[in-house]
Write a protein that holds these residues in place. Structure first.
Motif, short mmCIF file in Angstrom:
data_model
loop_
_atom_site.label_atom_id
_atom_site.label_comp_id
_atom_site.label_asym_id
_atom_site.label_seq_id
_atom_site.Cartn_x
_atom_site.Cartn_y
_atom_site.Cartn_z
N PRO A 164 0.96 -1.21 0.06
CA PRO A 164 -0.05 0.04 0.11
C PRO A 164 0.81 1.45 0.14
O PRO A 164 1.88 1.33 0.64
CB PRO A 164 -0.79 -0.38 1.15
N SER A 165 0.46 2.43 -0.57
CA SER A 165 1.23 3.78 -0.77
C SER A 165 1.51 4.21 0.78
O SER A 165 2.47 4.72 0.90
CB SER A 165 0.39 4.57 -1.42
N ILE A 197 4.36 -15.86 10.55
CA ILE A 197 3.30 -15.28 9.39
C ILE A 197 1.91 -15.30 9.94
O ILE A 197 1.59 -15.86 11.20
CB ILE A 197 3.04 -16.74 8.56
N ASN A 198 1.36 -13.94 9.75
CA ASN A 198 -0.24 -13.87 10.09
C ASN A 198 -0.97 -14.59 8.56
O ASN A 198 -1.09 -14.18 7.74
CB ASN A 198 -0.54 -12.43 9.75
N ARG A 199 -1.13 -16.01 9.15
CA ARG A 199 -1.70 -16.80 7.86
C ARG A 199 -2.88 -16.28 7.36
O ARG A 199 -3.84 -15.72 8.30
CB ARG A 199 -1.88 -18.35 8.38
N ASN A 200 -3.24 -16.29 6.16
CA ASN A 200 -4.24 -15.84 5.24
C ASN A 200 -4.61 -14.35 5.63
O ASN A 200 -5.69 -13.64 5.25
CB ASN A 200 -5.66 -16.49 6.01
N VAL A 201 -3.54 -13.90 5.88
CA VAL A 201 -3.34 -12.31 5.67
C VAL A 201 -2.22 -11.94 4.67
O VAL A 201 -2.51 -11.56 3.47
CB VAL A 201 -2.88 -11.46 6.98
N GLU A 202 -1.24 -11.93 4.89
CA GLU A 202 0.01 -11.63 3.95
C GLU A 202 0.31 -12.82 3.00
O GLU A 202 0.49 -12.68 1.99
CB GLU A 202 1.30 -11.04 4.56
N ASP A 245 -8.89 -7.38 5.96
CA ASP A 245 -9.58 -7.98 4.65
C ASP A 245 -9.12 -7.44 3.45
O ASP A 245 -8.99 -7.75 2.59
CB ASP A 245 -11.17 -8.06 5.01
N GLU A 246 -9.08 -6.03 3.48
CA GLU A 246 -8.87 -5.42 2.29
C GLU A 246 -7.36 -5.52 1.87
O GLU A 246 -6.82 -5.64 0.74
CB GLU A 246 -8.97 -3.60 2.50
N TYR A 247 -6.13 -5.56 3.05
CA TYR A 247 -5.17 -5.93 2.57
C TYR A 247 -5.02 -7.34 2.09
O TYR A 247 -4.28 -7.43 0.80
CB TYR A 247 -4.09 -5.96 3.76
N ARG A 248 -5.82 -8.32 2.56
CA ARG A 248 -5.64 -9.52 2.03
C ARG A 248 -6.13 -9.48 0.41
O ARG A 248 -5.46 -10.26 -0.33
CB ARG A 248 -6.46 -10.63 2.78
N GLU A 249 -7.03 -8.78 0.28
CA GLU A 249 -7.57 -8.76 -1.19
C GLU A 249 -6.83 -8.25 -2.14
O GLU A 249 -6.41 -8.64 -3.23
CB GLU A 249 -8.81 -7.95 -1.14
N TYR A 250 -5.83 -7.10 -1.86
CA TYR A 250 -5.08 -6.17 -2.77
C TYR A 250 -3.73 -6.91 -2.63
O TYR A 250 -3.06 -6.88 -3.68
CB TYR A 250 -5.34 -4.86 -2.64
N ARG A 262 0.26 -1.30 13.48
CA ARG A 262 0.35 -0.21 12.56
C ARG A 262 -1.31 0.28 12.04
O ARG A 262 -1.58 1.15 11.64
CB ARG A 262 1.01 -0.52 11.37
N GLN A 263 -2.08 -0.72 11.98
CA GLN A 263 -3.58 -0.59 11.66
C GLN A 263 -4.01 0.48 12.51
O GLN A 263 -5.05 1.25 12.06
CB GLN A 263 -4.43 -1.83 11.72
N LYS A 264 -3.76 0.52 13.83
CA LYS A 264 -4.47 1.54 14.73
C LYS A 264 -3.99 2.98 14.41
O LYS A 264 -4.88 3.97 14.78
CB LYS A 264 -3.83 1.26 16.15
N SER A 265 -2.87 3.10 13.46
CA SER A 265 -2.53 4.40 12.97
C SER A 265 -3.36 4.84 11.98
O SER A 265 -3.18 5.51 11.09
CB SER A 265 -1.13 4.53 12.63
N GLY A 266 -4.07 3.79 11.40
CA GLY A 266 -4.70 4.07 10.27
C GLY A 266 -4.16 3.85 8.82
O GLY A 266 -4.49 4.50 7.91
N LEU A 267 -3.07 3.32 8.64
CA LEU A 267 -2.17 3.17 7.55
C LEU A 267 -2.70 2.26 6.46
O LEU A 267 -2.29 2.44 5.43
CB LEU A 267 -0.82 2.58 8.07
#
Length: 304
Positions: free
Chosen positions: A187-188, A263-268, A235-240, A225-230
């Motif tokens: 992600p950017s 590994i965060n399985r089924n995420v990255e 689910d969106e990270y997994r999809e893209y 890092r998700q708490k920082s809204g990055l």
């Protein structure tokens, strides 16, 4: 390799990297054999980790013991550090106990470099802030070399949180020195500004990044890092950006899949991809012990 410490990949030459990899190849024979040697007999190795770790700390401990060294570990939460002792005083105290090699992980970038200035013991950086994780990059390079024989012209794509990844930085420095082409994708909001100045090409479409790659490396998404809204959601990270078997089909037919763990399985990375025949994730763990055995041997021989 004529240096007291291993603080980062950025400062190593190609020849020094090859020395570590060649030595690690020999150390793996011990690891796959009797797992017993007296190469480091009489030497003392100490780990001080200011951040949690399973693979790195344990692999250093096993590396030291397989080579016959004395081993000690400082639990920071129950040490004098928790009472307010300074980093320099802690390192000096450990040196006075005749430690030959001190392995440290710290949440502040540059902490191992500071330690190295105040001790005659060899310091190994096991990860400092968002700066570098040199031993991870070395074990990754060992794994790639085993599978691909040469680095020259390889297309390596690193996918995930590039911004906060010390693993990504060390791998970029190392792989570029060895002649590989490095791509980064994510992600950017998780891509460092002007990352291209490191000699890599940045992608924001993971399919484009993976196309014709020889090596695909996922990075752990640091959920804090998700708490920082990055990024909006897991689910969106997994999809893209998640690595799955369909996306791996875009890479070369003989491409390998890597991940530094945990590994965060089924995420990255999906479980299906992580368990596929092209995955070398478990081999990376074994090679981590071999590389750390090699570094202990090289640094202790220098001390002699």
């Amino acid at each position: 390799m004529d240096r007291k410490d291993l603080l980062g990949i950025k400062d190593l030459s190609k020849e020094e990297i090859l020395e570590v990899l060649d030595t690690a190849k020999e150390m793996k024979k011990i690891l796959n054999g009797e797992k017993y040697s007296q190469i480091l007999k009489g030497k003392t190795v100490v780990t001080i980790f200011f951040e949690p770790s399973t693979r790195t700390r344990l692999s250093f401990e096993m590396a030291a013991k397989y080579l016959g060294a004395h081993y000690g570990n400082i639990e920071v939460a129950t040490s004098s550090v928790a009472k307010g002792e300074s980093l320099i005083d802690t390192i000096r105290t450990v040196e006075m106990m005749k430690a030959d090699v001190i392995i440290t992980r710290h949440n502040m970038s540059g902490a191992p470099h500071l330690m190295a200035k105040y001790t005659n013991a060899s310091i190994i950086n096991a990860g400092d802030g968002i700066n570098e994780h040199p031993t991870q990059a070395l074990l990754d390079m060992m794994t790639i070399r085993e599978k691909k024989k040469s680095f020259e012209g390889l297309k390596v794509v690193i996918i995930g949180d590039i911004m906060h990844s010390r693993v990504a930085r060390s791998n970029i420095w190392g792989l570029k020195k060895m002649g590989a082409e490095v791509r980064v994708a994510g992600p950017s909001t998780l891509m460092p500004p002007q990352i291209e100045k490191m000699g890599v090409k940045a992608y924001y479409n993971v399919e484009e990044a993976i196309k014709d790659a020889d090596v695909v490396m996922g990075l752990r998404i640091q959920l804090e890092r998700q708490k920082s809204g990055l990024f909006p959601s897991i689910d969106e990270y997994r999809e893209y950006f998640g690595i799955n078997k369909e996306r791996m089909k875009l890479a070369k037919a003989d491409a390998i899949l890597m991940h530094p763990g945990p590994i965060n399985r089924n995420v990255e990375v999906t479980s299906e991809a992580a368990n596929a025949e092209y995955s070398v994730i478990e081999e990376q763990v074994t090679n981590g012990v071999a590389v750390r055995m090699a570094l202990l041997k090289i640094l202790c021989e220098r001390r002699n």
